[in-house]
Design a protein around this motif. Structure first.
Motif, mmCIF file in Angstrom:
data_model
loop_
_atom_site.group_PDB
_atom_site.id
_atom_site.type_symbol
_atom_site.label_atom_id
_atom_site.label_comp_id
_atom_site.label_asym_id
_atom_site.label_seq_id
_atom_site.Cartn_x
_atom_site.Cartn_y
_atom_site.Cartn_z
ATOM 1 N N SER A 87 3.598 -13.265 -3.200
ATOM 2 C CA SER A 87 4.696 -12.407 -2.751
ATOM 3 C C SER A 87 5.325 -11.745 -3.965
ATOM 4 N N GLU A 88 5.532 -10.430 -3.859
ATOM 5 C CA GLU A 88 6.055 -9.651 -4.976
ATOM 6 C C GLU A 88 7.220 -8.787 -4.499
ATOM 7 N N GLN A 89 8.072 -8.399 -5.431
ATOM 8 C CA GLN A 89 9.148 -7.458 -5.153
ATOM 9 C C GLN A 89 8.721 -6.064 -5.598
ATOM 10 N N TRP A 90 9.000 -5.081 -4.783
ATOM 11 C CA TRP A 90 8.724 -3.690 -5.122
ATOM 12 C C TRP A 90 9.945 -2.857 -4.760
ATOM 13 N N CYS A 91 10.159 -1.775 -5.507
ATOM 14 C CA CYS A 91 11.257 -0.847 -5.233
ATOM 15 C C CYS A 91 10.664 0.538 -4.980
ATOM 16 N N HIS A 92 11.117 1.187 -3.931
ATOM 17 C CA HIS A 92 10.670 2.559 -3.653
ATOM 18 C C HIS A 92 11.510 3.497 -4.525
ATOM 19 N N SER A 93 11.207 3.507 -5.812
ATOM 20 C CA SER A 93 12.026 4.179 -6.815
ATOM 21 C C SER A 93 12.034 5.705 -6.694
ATOM 22 N N HIS A 94 10.978 6.286 -6.127
ATOM 23 C CA HIS A 94 10.938 7.742 -5.950
ATOM 24 C C HIS A 94 11.126 8.110 -4.482
ATOM 25 N N ARG A 143 15.141 1.461 -2.226
ATOM 26 C CA ARG A 143 15.404 0.121 -1.707
ATOM 27 C C ARG A 143 14.322 -0.849 -2.172
ATOM 28 N N TRP A 144 14.731 -2.105 -2.315
ATOM 29 C CA TRP A 144 13.808 -3.179 -2.681
ATOM 30 C C TRP A 144 13.264 -3.842 -1.430
ATOM 31 N N PHE A 145 12.018 -4.311 -1.503
ATOM 32 C CA PHE A 145 11.382 -5.033 -0.398
ATOM 33 C C PHE A 145 10.310 -5.933 -0.981
ATOM 34 N N ASN A 146 9.747 -6.784 -0.150
ATOM 35 C CA ASN A 146 8.712 -7.729 -0.583
ATOM 36 C C ASN A 146 7.351 -7.323 -0.035
ATOM 37 N N VAL A 147 6.327 -7.637 -0.806
ATOM 38 C CA VAL A 147 4.946 -7.358 -0.427
ATOM 39 C C VAL A 147 4.131 -8.625 -0.652
ATOM 40 N N ALA A 148 3.376 -9.044 0.355
ATOM 41 C CA ALA A 148 2.413 -10.139 0.195
ATOM 42 C C ALA A 148 1.075 -9.476 -0.117
ATOM 43 N N ARG A 149 0.603 -9.666 -1.376
ATOM 44 C CA ARG A 149 -0.574 -8.946 -1.851
ATOM 45 C C ARG A 149 -1.530 -9.915 -2.532
ATOM 46 N N VAL A 187 4.214 -6.451 4.469
ATOM 47 C CA VAL A 187 5.386 -5.873 3.813
ATOM 48 C C VAL A 187 6.583 -6.316 4.636
ATOM 49 N N TYR A 188 7.615 -6.820 3.965
ATOM 50 C CA TYR A 188 8.786 -7.289 4.702
ATOM 51 C C TYR A 188 10.038 -7.099 3.860
ATOM 52 N N ARG A 189 11.150 -6.922 4.553
ATOM 53 C CA ARG A 189 12.418 -6.661 3.886
ATOM 54 C C ARG A 189 12.944 -7.923 3.215
ATOM 55 N N ILE A 190 13.689 -7.730 2.140
ATOM 56 C CA ILE A 190 14.321 -8.856 1.461
ATOM 57 C C ILE A 190 15.291 -9.507 2.441
ATOM 58 N N GLY A 191 15.255 -10.822 2.504
ATOM 59 C CA GLY A 191 16.083 -11.575 3.443
ATOM 60 C C GLY A 191 15.334 -11.982 4.691
ATOM 61 N N GLU A 192 14.233 -11.314 4.988
ATOM 62 C CA GLU A 192 13.405 -11.707 6.123
ATOM 63 C C GLU A 192 12.513 -12.859 5.698
ATOM 64 N N PRO A 193 12.131 -13.719 6.652
ATOM 65 C CA PRO A 193 11.232 -14.827 6.295
ATOM 66 C C PRO A 193 9.853 -14.309 5.880
ATOM 67 N N VAL A 194 9.186 -15.092 5.053
ATOM 68 C CA VAL A 194 7.828 -14.749 4.637
ATOM 69 C C VAL A 194 6.934 -14.807 5.879
ATOM 70 N N PRO A 195 6.210 -13.753 6.180
ATOM 71 C CA PRO A 195 5.352 -13.761 7.375
ATOM 72 C C PRO A 195 4.187 -14.740 7.222
ATOM 73 N N GLN A 196 3.736 -15.266 8.348
ATOM 74 C CA GLN A 196 2.547 -16.126 8.352
ATOM 75 C C GLN A 196 1.336 -15.242 8.109
ATOM 76 N N ILE A 197 0.570 -15.596 7.109
ATOM 77 C CA ILE A 197 -0.597 -14.786 6.733
ATOM 78 C C ILE A 197 -1.821 -15.675 6.755
ATOM 79 N N THR A 198 -2.824 -15.213 7.451
ATOM 80 C CA THR A 198 -4.109 -15.913 7.447
ATOM 81 C C THR A 198 -5.106 -15.044 6.708
ATOM 82 N N THR A 199 -5.787 -15.636 5.773
ATOM 83 C CA THR A 199 -6.798 -14.896 5.017
ATOM 84 C C THR A 199 -8.163 -15.479 5.335
ATOM 85 N N GLN A 200 -9.139 -14.624 5.359
ATOM 86 C CA GLN A 200 -10.502 -15.079 5.579
ATOM 87 C C GLN A 200 -11.114 -15.404 4.236
ATOM 88 N N SER A 201 -11.767 -16.568 4.162
ATOM 89 C CA SER A 201 -12.417 -16.943 2.895
ATOM 90 C C SER A 201 -13.712 -16.165 2.744
#
Length: 97
Positions: free
Chosen positions: A54-61, A65-71, A81-95
């Protein structure tokens, strides 16, 4: 080029954003009461995970606003992609096989 979806403005090219580092780093509740070592860990050390992070990104241009990205740091795939303050979404990745 990496595409990110701002929660307010929609999909945009990476050039419009500024990377802000690892998300969900908690500031010590009482900074004056922690040791120098603990304070240094908070300021300088990050997990730098290989894979999903999970990372923080800002839409500077854009909306600036700041938001979080699961990358995935290996494939660069954006899983959520989710707003700051929202819970981390459940993510399933395929191996990979």
């Amino acid at each position: 080029m990496l595409q990110l979806e701002c929660p307010w403005c929609g999909p945009r090219d990476e050039e419009e954003f500024a990377y802000g580092g690892e998300a969900h780093i908690l500031r010590p509740a009482e900074p004056d009461a922690v040791s120098d070592e603990t304070w240094g860990d908070y300021l300088f050390f990050r997990s730098n995970a290989k894979g999903l992070q999970s990372e923080q990104w800002c839409h500077s241009h854009g909306c600036r606003r700041w938001f979080n990205v699961a990358r995935d740091t290996v494939t660069y795939r954006v899983h959520a992609v989710y707003r700051i303050g929202e819970p981390v979404p459940q993510i399933t990745t395929q191996s990979r096989s």
